[in-house]
Design an enzyme around this catalytic site. Structure first.
Site, PDB file in Angstrom:
ATOM      1  N   ASN A   7      74.717  42.008  22.225  1.00 36.01           N
ATOM      2  CA  ASN A   7      74.134  42.164  23.560  1.00 36.01           C
ATOM      3  C   ASN A   7      75.119  42.994  24.391  1.00 36.01           C
ATOM      4  O   ASN A   7      76.110  42.479  24.898  1.00 36.01           O
ATOM      5  CB  ASN A   7      73.914  40.779  24.188  1.00 36.01           C
ATOM      6  CG  ASN A   7      73.307  40.863  25.573  1.00 36.01           C
ATOM      7  OD1 ASN A   7      73.092  41.952  26.109  1.00 36.01           O
ATOM      8  ND2 ASN A   7      73.037  39.717  26.163  1.00 36.01           N
ATOM      9  N   ARG A  89      70.018  43.323  21.381  1.00 37.33           N
ATOM     10  CA  ARG A  89      69.219  43.165  22.590  1.00 37.33           C
ATOM     11  C   ARG A  89      69.124  44.533  23.259  1.00 37.33           C
ATOM     12  O   ARG A  89      70.126  45.233  23.416  1.00 37.33           O
ATOM     13  CB  ARG A  89      69.899  42.186  23.541  1.00 37.33           C
ATOM     14  CG  ARG A  89      69.114  42.051  24.817  1.00 37.33           C
ATOM     15  CD  ARG A  89      69.935  41.583  25.982  1.00 37.33           C
ATOM     16  NE  ARG A  89      69.170  41.810  27.197  1.00 37.33           N
ATOM     17  CZ  ARG A  89      69.721  41.879  28.393  1.00 37.33           C
ATOM     18  NH1 ARG A  89      71.015  41.769  28.549  1.00 37.33           N
ATOM     19  NH2 ARG A  89      68.968  42.088  29.439  1.00 37.33           N
ATOM     20  N   HIS A 179      63.529  39.683  30.927  1.00 43.78           N
ATOM     21  CA  HIS A 179      63.772  38.335  30.375  1.00 43.78           C
ATOM     22  C   HIS A 179      62.695  37.953  29.356  1.00 43.78           C
ATOM     23  O   HIS A 179      62.470  36.766  29.103  1.00 43.78           O
ATOM     24  CB  HIS A 179      63.715  37.236  31.470  1.00 43.78           C
ATOM     25  CG  HIS A 179      64.819  37.258  32.462  1.00 43.78           C
ATOM     26  ND1 HIS A 179      64.598  36.998  33.790  1.00 43.78           N
ATOM     27  CD2 HIS A 179      66.135  37.496  32.332  1.00 43.78           C
ATOM     28  CE1 HIS A 179      65.741  37.078  34.453  1.00 43.78           C
ATOM     29  NE2 HIS A 179      66.688  37.382  33.578  1.00 43.78           N
ATOM     30  N   LEU A 207      65.477  30.803  35.553  1.00 41.29           N
ATOM     31  CA  LEU A 207      66.254  30.888  36.792  1.00 41.29           C
ATOM     32  C   LEU A 207      67.740  30.907  36.460  1.00 41.29           C
ATOM     33  O   LEU A 207      68.315  29.907  36.035  1.00 41.29           O
ATOM     34  CB  LEU A 207      65.935  29.680  37.682  1.00 41.29           C
ATOM     35  CG  LEU A 207      64.433  29.371  37.883  1.00 41.29           C
ATOM     36  CD1 LEU A 207      64.240  28.057  38.598  1.00 41.29           C
ATOM     37  CD2 LEU A 207      63.748  30.510  38.636  1.00 41.29           C
ATOM     38  N   ARG A 239      70.314  39.921  44.122  1.00 41.80           N
ATOM     39  CA  ARG A 239      69.138  40.799  44.272  1.00 41.80           C
ATOM     40  C   ARG A 239      68.147  40.235  45.279  1.00 41.80           C
ATOM     41  O   ARG A 239      67.948  39.021  45.333  1.00 41.80           O
ATOM     42  CB  ARG A 239      68.444  40.982  42.924  1.00 41.80           C
ATOM     43  CG  ARG A 239      69.249  41.808  41.957  1.00 41.80           C
ATOM     44  CD  ARG A 239      68.524  41.965  40.639  1.00 41.80           C
ATOM     45  NE  ARG A 239      69.461  41.848  39.539  1.00 41.80           N
ATOM     46  CZ  ARG A 239      69.155  41.374  38.339  1.00 41.80           C
ATOM     47  NH1 ARG A 239      67.932  40.995  38.064  1.00 41.80           N
ATOM     48  NH2 ARG A 239      70.075  41.302  37.405  1.00 41.80           N
ATOM     49  N   ASP A 281      76.525  32.454  43.665  1.00 41.45           N
ATOM     50  CA  ASP A 281      76.427  31.388  42.666  1.00 41.45           C
ATOM     51  C   ASP A 281      75.659  30.185  43.239  1.00 41.45           C
ATOM     52  O   ASP A 281      76.018  29.651  44.291  1.00 41.45           O
ATOM     53  CB  ASP A 281      77.852  30.977  42.265  1.00 41.45           C
ATOM     54  CG  ASP A 281      77.849  30.048  41.080  1.00 41.45           C
ATOM     55  OD1 ASP A 281      78.168  30.511  39.974  1.00 41.45           O
ATOM     56  OD2 ASP A 281      77.512  28.844  41.257  1.00 41.45           O
ATOM     57  N   ILE A 330      70.232  27.849  36.299  1.00 49.57           N
ATOM     58  CA  ILE A 330      69.784  27.034  37.433  1.00 49.57           C
ATOM     59  C   ILE A 330      68.634  26.122  37.002  1.00 49.57           C
ATOM     60  O   ILE A 330      68.632  24.923  37.287  1.00 49.57           O
ATOM     61  CB  ILE A 330      69.329  27.931  38.609  1.00 49.57           C
ATOM     62  CG1 ILE A 330      70.467  28.877  39.044  1.00 49.57           C
ATOM     63  CG2 ILE A 330      68.858  27.078  39.780  1.00 49.57           C
ATOM     64  CD1 ILE A 330      70.077  29.902  40.095  1.00 49.57           C
ATOM     65  N   GLU A 383      68.319  33.078  23.892  1.00 51.99           N
ATOM     66  CA  GLU A 383      67.886  34.446  23.595  1.00 51.99           C
ATOM     67  C   GLU A 383      68.517  34.976  22.306  1.00 51.99           C
ATOM     68  O   GLU A 383      67.876  35.715  21.565  1.00 51.99           O
ATOM     69  CB  GLU A 383      68.233  35.355  24.782  1.00 51.99           C
ATOM     70  CG  GLU A 383      67.295  35.125  25.953  1.00 51.99           C
ATOM     71  CD  GLU A 383      67.855  35.555  27.295  1.00 51.99           C
ATOM     72  OE1 GLU A 383      68.796  34.898  27.785  1.00 51.99           O
ATOM     73  OE2 GLU A 383      67.358  36.546  27.849  1.00 51.99           O
TER      74      GLU A 383
END
Ligand code: ADP
Length: 399
Positions: A7, A89, A179, A207, A239, A281, A330, A383
């Site tokens: 990745n 990836r 994602h 999340l 973002r 964070d 999260i 992933e």
């Protein structure tokens, strides 16, 4: 078969070596500061090795990965030939790649050509593929797994924007979604658990530092919150998520900003960080909000409200839902966020079991009350494993 999952980011190269006989991770690590220095951190079951070494490009980083896997204290392979295949990836597959694909020279060129759509990710990912090829030659098959692929099943009405159609034709401007590997893994895992794919409607909330929500019907993506780039949708670490597009032109005029400066504000200075003025964070924000920090609390409220709205929107879009699945740093860890998101959704058949919701299991875990129409689950994403599974399946099928 042992599969190496790569990745690559703009200045990093993460890797995992997975033994596919039982899908366990043999070793994993990260090469950081590529282009500006170099640091490798390598972990096996028994040991963590970390040292500085110069990485002018992704090629040197990849060579170091091979070295650390096959020699020294963190050695896990006698010979590099034990690696049966490599899964990469790749961020952007445009409209070309609807599923993962065996890498050929043509595929690498297409990934490079798609750099305009994924400027931060596609170039280093193509560089990592070329570096890998230069070390392994043609002997080790490689597979590209795209973040965008899973979303390619979206109907036109979900992915088209309300701007002149010619821009879609000229520049391929549309919603792509990201994602995808995580959304596919988590929704696929749930459908496997319940043993029913056809007719099942789920909303996946991924999340993390970046976040996206996806509507999945019959195992296929129907809609997703990220758009042409990963900026759209809900607020994230730095973002903005979706905003009225006029805010950009207004701000650019007022503050005399260039397009790059505007993009920087939306991508790196907005979201949790921009609203709270404190941190990108989520943990920091939760802690600060408990101490009474108004803007930290506000950032938490905004994201939870936006997630709730998308669950409602996607339930309406799919004609109901059977499950809501939380994943990502999260989604997997913040019971407080999950509780607030689901509060008030009893009218839809969503109600959490507070005792289950506060448990930290680190595994798949149902957190809704029994006997309700909608199940709510925490499903840890993986992933890397999804990439390794695709790689194995595609390589075996190609033989
Ligand atoms: P990435 O998108 O970079 O893969 P992760 O999925 O690892 O990110 O998610 C990182 C986010 O998860 C951070 O905002 C972090 O604060 C948050 N997080 C981790 N543990 C908790 C927790 N216990 N409560 C709230 N947020 C958490």
């Amino acid at each position: 078969m042992k599969i190496l999952v790569i990745n690559a980011g703009s200045s990093s190269l993460k890797y995992q070596l997975i033994d596919m006989t039982d899908e366990h991770v043999i070793a994993k690590g990260n090469c950081e500061r590529i282009g500006v220095g170099g640091l490798i951190t390598h972990k096996t079951n028994d040991i963590t090795v970390s040292y500085e070494v110069e990485f002018p490009t992704h090629k040197e980083a990849f060579l170091e990965v091979v070295k650390v896997l096959t020699s020294g204290e963190g050695k896990v392979l006698d010979d590099v030939s034990e690696i049966g295949a490599v899964g990469h990836r790749v961020l952007h597959g445009g409209e070309f790649y609807k599923v993962s694909t065996l890498i050929t020279e043509e595929v690498v060129k297409t990934i490079e050509d798609l750099s305009e759509l994924g400027p931060l990710h596609n170039p280093p990912q193509a560089a990592a593929i070329r570096a890998c090829r230069s070390v392994f030659g043609e002997d080790v098959p490689m597979v590209a797994v795209f973040d965008t692929s899973f979303h390619q099943t979206m109907p036109e009405k979900s992915y088209m924007f309300g701007i002149p159609y010619e821009y879609y034709e000229k520049y391929h401007i549309r919603r792509y979604g990201f994602h995808g590997t995580s959304h596919r893994y988590v929704s696929g895992h749930y459908l496997e658990m319940i043993g029913k794919k056809e007719g099942t409607k789920v909303v996946v909330c991924h999340l993390g530092n970046g976040s996206s929500i996806t509507a999945v019907k019959d195992g296929k993506c129907m809609d997703t919150t990220m758009g042409f780039t990963p900026l759209d949708g809900i607020i994230m670490g730095t973002r903005s998520g979706g905003i009225d597009p006029s805010v950009m032109t207004y701000l650019m005029n007022k503050e005399n900003l260039t397009p790059d400066e505007m993009s920087d504000i939306l991508n790196k200075k907005s979201g949790f960080l921009g609203i709270s003025g404190l941190s990108s964070d989520a943990r920091d924000l939760v802690n600060a909000s408990h101490e009474g920090h108004h803007r930290a609390r506000l950032a938490c409220e905004i994201v939870r409200y936006q997630i709730k709205k998308f669950i409602g929107a996607y339930a309406a879009a799919m004609g109901g839902i059977d499950a809501v699945l939380f994943t990502g740093g999260i989604g997997e860890n913040s019971g407080e966020l999950r509780a607030e998101v689901c509060e008030g959704l009893e009218f839809m058949g969503i109600e959490l079991d507070p005792a289950e919701n506060t448990k930290r299991t680190g595994t798949d875990h149902k957190i809704s009350k029994e006997g309700l129409p909608v199940e709510v689950w925490v499903i840890p994403t993986n992933e890397e494993l999804a990439i390794a599974q695709d790689t194995k399946a595609i390589v075996e099928a190609s033989r």
